[in-house]
Enzyme design. Structure first.
Site, mmCIF file in Angstrom:
data_model
loop_
_atom_site.group_PDB
_atom_site.id
_atom_site.type_symbol
_atom_site.label_atom_id
_atom_site.label_comp_id
_atom_site.label_asym_id
_atom_site.label_seq_id
_atom_site.Cartn_x
_atom_site.Cartn_y
_atom_site.Cartn_z
ATOM 1 N N PHE A 38 17.844 -37.734 -23.158
ATOM 2 C CA PHE A 38 17.818 -38.269 -24.773
ATOM 3 C C PHE A 38 16.583 -37.644 -25.556
ATOM 4 O O PHE A 38 16.029 -38.094 -26.341
ATOM 5 C CB PHE A 38 17.739 -39.557 -24.732
ATOM 6 C CG PHE A 38 19.065 -40.184 -24.639
ATOM 7 C CD1 PHE A 38 20.349 -39.565 -24.955
ATOM 8 C CD2 PHE A 38 19.097 -41.361 -23.640
ATOM 9 C CE1 PHE A 38 21.617 -40.234 -24.683
ATOM 10 C CE2 PHE A 38 20.423 -41.897 -23.332
ATOM 11 C CZ PHE A 38 21.657 -41.322 -23.822
ATOM 12 N N ASP A 67 15.714 -36.939 -15.674
ATOM 13 C CA ASP A 67 15.284 -35.906 -16.307
ATOM 14 C C ASP A 67 15.340 -34.749 -15.152
ATOM 15 O O ASP A 67 14.984 -35.166 -13.907
ATOM 16 C CB ASP A 67 13.973 -36.321 -16.636
ATOM 17 C CG ASP A 67 13.116 -35.184 -17.455
ATOM 18 O OD1 ASP A 67 13.111 -34.026 -17.009
ATOM 19 O OD2 ASP A 67 12.674 -35.482 -18.432
ATOM 20 N N SER A 133 22.259 -17.263 -24.244
ATOM 21 C CA SER A 133 22.004 -17.285 -25.663
ATOM 22 C C SER A 133 22.186 -15.828 -26.077
ATOM 23 O O SER A 133 21.627 -14.903 -25.347
ATOM 24 C CB SER A 133 20.886 -17.920 -26.402
ATOM 25 O OG SER A 133 20.637 -17.898 -27.460
ATOM 26 N N TYR A 157 11.044 -19.375 -25.952
ATOM 27 C CA TYR A 157 12.274 -19.797 -26.046
ATOM 28 C C TYR A 157 13.180 -18.804 -25.371
ATOM 29 O O TYR A 157 13.862 -19.046 -24.194
ATOM 30 C CB TYR A 157 12.846 -20.510 -27.179
ATOM 31 C CG TYR A 157 14.317 -20.297 -27.123
ATOM 32 C CD1 TYR A 157 14.937 -21.454 -26.383
ATOM 33 C CD2 TYR A 157 15.307 -19.695 -27.794
ATOM 34 C CE1 TYR A 157 16.528 -21.502 -26.441
ATOM 35 C CE2 TYR A 157 16.475 -19.514 -27.727
ATOM 36 C CZ TYR A 157 17.036 -20.492 -27.165
ATOM 37 O OH TYR A 157 18.638 -20.481 -27.009
ATOM 38 N N LYS A 161 15.367 -18.066 -21.369
ATOM 39 C CA LYS A 161 16.826 -17.908 -21.172
ATOM 40 C C LYS A 161 17.072 -16.973 -20.434
ATOM 41 O O LYS A 161 17.685 -16.375 -19.458
ATOM 42 C CB LYS A 161 17.650 -17.741 -22.784
ATOM 43 C CG LYS A 161 17.834 -19.075 -23.182
ATOM 44 C CD LYS A 161 18.753 -19.970 -22.766
ATOM 45 C CE LYS A 161 18.905 -21.376 -23.323
ATOM 46 N NZ LYS A 161 19.359 -22.285 -22.500
#
Ligand code: UD1
Length: 350
Positions: A38, A67, A133, A157, A161
């Site tokens: 979350f 986690d 991505s 980021y 990936k």
């Protein structure tokens, strides 16, 4: 073995793409376990997945608050349940935040995923669908982007990936029994047609469509259009927006491909529509769908943004038998249905 007997672990299953995919997995007959911390999602999203699929299919869904950075959480999960495959969504994705706080990105995205591979290997679950991505194409020299292009990262980021794609390839090369599909998403937008599930970013949205939506519901005054001097038809940048339900179905197609193809190895597929839409075209489409006027302010380019990015869809069509069904009109219609019914996202009040 059909979907009925298969159990899939979905990491980040409470998130935007995760929830939509879990609904489709359950509808397709799979058993699903979600693991989510979350960090960027809420329990209400999982409740709504249950509500959408109904009580019977809901019984085939488990949720685990855990986690990936805590290996023991994963050990506990894998020692209780035998998973046939993992769909791994969990990860952070805000480019600006990754520049400001790269360690947070390396910790969540890299360490989390490495732990996941370790535990999967230990429990002999070696089928993985990974959320990559289009960011791995960097500033593409040619368009459409084809899967065998040279890859490049533009920020921390994007680097996570890219590294995670390389890690997947290395693991599969060393241990050929692994079957891994890397799905390179273009720009996911839209929402479940019920208007009950959708994207609910915390804070001010970074991405175009969530931002437009918040302008439309009055949470933000106007849209900053980043760059109006690009060499494109209207001067604004072009992206390949894809409906989240099409993405969800792309994951089901990938999963079935994994189960069916012994020699899939580690293979990447683009999930896009193959169509480019400019920022101003997207604004116009959203205005039409919502009946709201979106005030805009023309601003300088956002650093690191590419001029034009869209997918070659040939490989996914040919090998996964998957093709996006929805266009920009349906994306905006469903985005607005979600946004107008849930102006504050999953919370009822600010
Ligand atoms: C961005 C990330 C990408 C990531 C993806 C996740 C960057 C440089 N890229 O893609 O790595 O995988 O999100 O969903 O951040 N725009 C505006 N005003 C806004 C917001 C966006 O004009 O308030 C423009 C952008 O300049 C861009 C287009 O809208 O031309 C789409 O932006 P965005 O939704 O952030 O997606 P990407 O930049 O393609």
């Amino acid at each position: 073995m059909g979907s009925q007997e298969k159990t899939v672990l979905v990491t980040g299953g409470a998130g935007f793409i995760g929830t939509h995919t879990v609904v489709q997995l359950l509808n397709d007959g799979f058993r699903v376990s979600i693991i989510d911390n979350f960090d960027n999602s809420v329990p209400e999203a999982v409740d709504r997945v249950r509500e959408l699929v109904g009580p019977e299919l809901s019984e085939r869904l488990e949720f685990h608050l855990a986690d990936l950075r805590n290996k023991q959480d994963l050990e506990d999960l894998f020692s209780q349940t035998s998973f046939d495959a993992v769909i791994h969504f969990a990860g952070l994705k805000a480019v600006g935040e990754s520049v400001a706080n790269p360690r947070r990105y390396f910790d969540n995205n890299l360490i989390g995923t490495i732990n996941l591979y370790e535990v999967m290997a230990k429990y002999n679950c070696k089928k993985m669908v990974f959320s990559s991505s289009a960011t791995v194409y960097g500033q593409p020299e040619k368009i459409p982007c084809v899967e065998d292009f040279q890859l490049m990262a533009m920020n921390p980021y994007g680097r996570t990936k890219l590294f995670l794609e390389e890690i997947a390839r290395d693991i599969q090369k060393a241990e050929p029994e692994w079957r891994i599909i890397l799905l390179r998403y273009f720009n996911p937008v839209g929402a479940h047609e019920s208007g009950r599930l959708g994207e609910d970013p915390k804070g001010i949205p970074n991405n175009l469509i969530p931002y437009i939506q918040q302008v439309a519901v009055g949470r933000l005054p106007e849209l900053n259009v980043y760059g109006h001097d690009y060499p494109t038809r209207d001067g604004t940048a072009i992206r390949d927006y894809i409906h989240v339900m099409d993405l969800a179905d792309g994951h089901i197609a990938a999963l079935k491909k994994l189960f069916a193809t012994e020699d899939i190895g580690c293979t990447a597929y683009n999930l896009g529509t193959g169509c480019g839409t400019s920022v101003l075209e997207m604004v116009a489409a959203f205005e039409k769908a919502s009946g709201k006027e979106i005030p805009i302010k023309l601003c300088p380019r956002r650093p690191g943004d590419a001029t034009e990015v869209y997918a070659s869809t040939e490989k996914a069509e040919k090998e996964l038998g998957w093709k996006a069904k929805y266009g920009v009109e349906e994306m905006c219609r469903d985005q607005w249905n979600w946004g107008s019914n849930n102006p504050w996202g999953y919370l009822s009040e600010p």
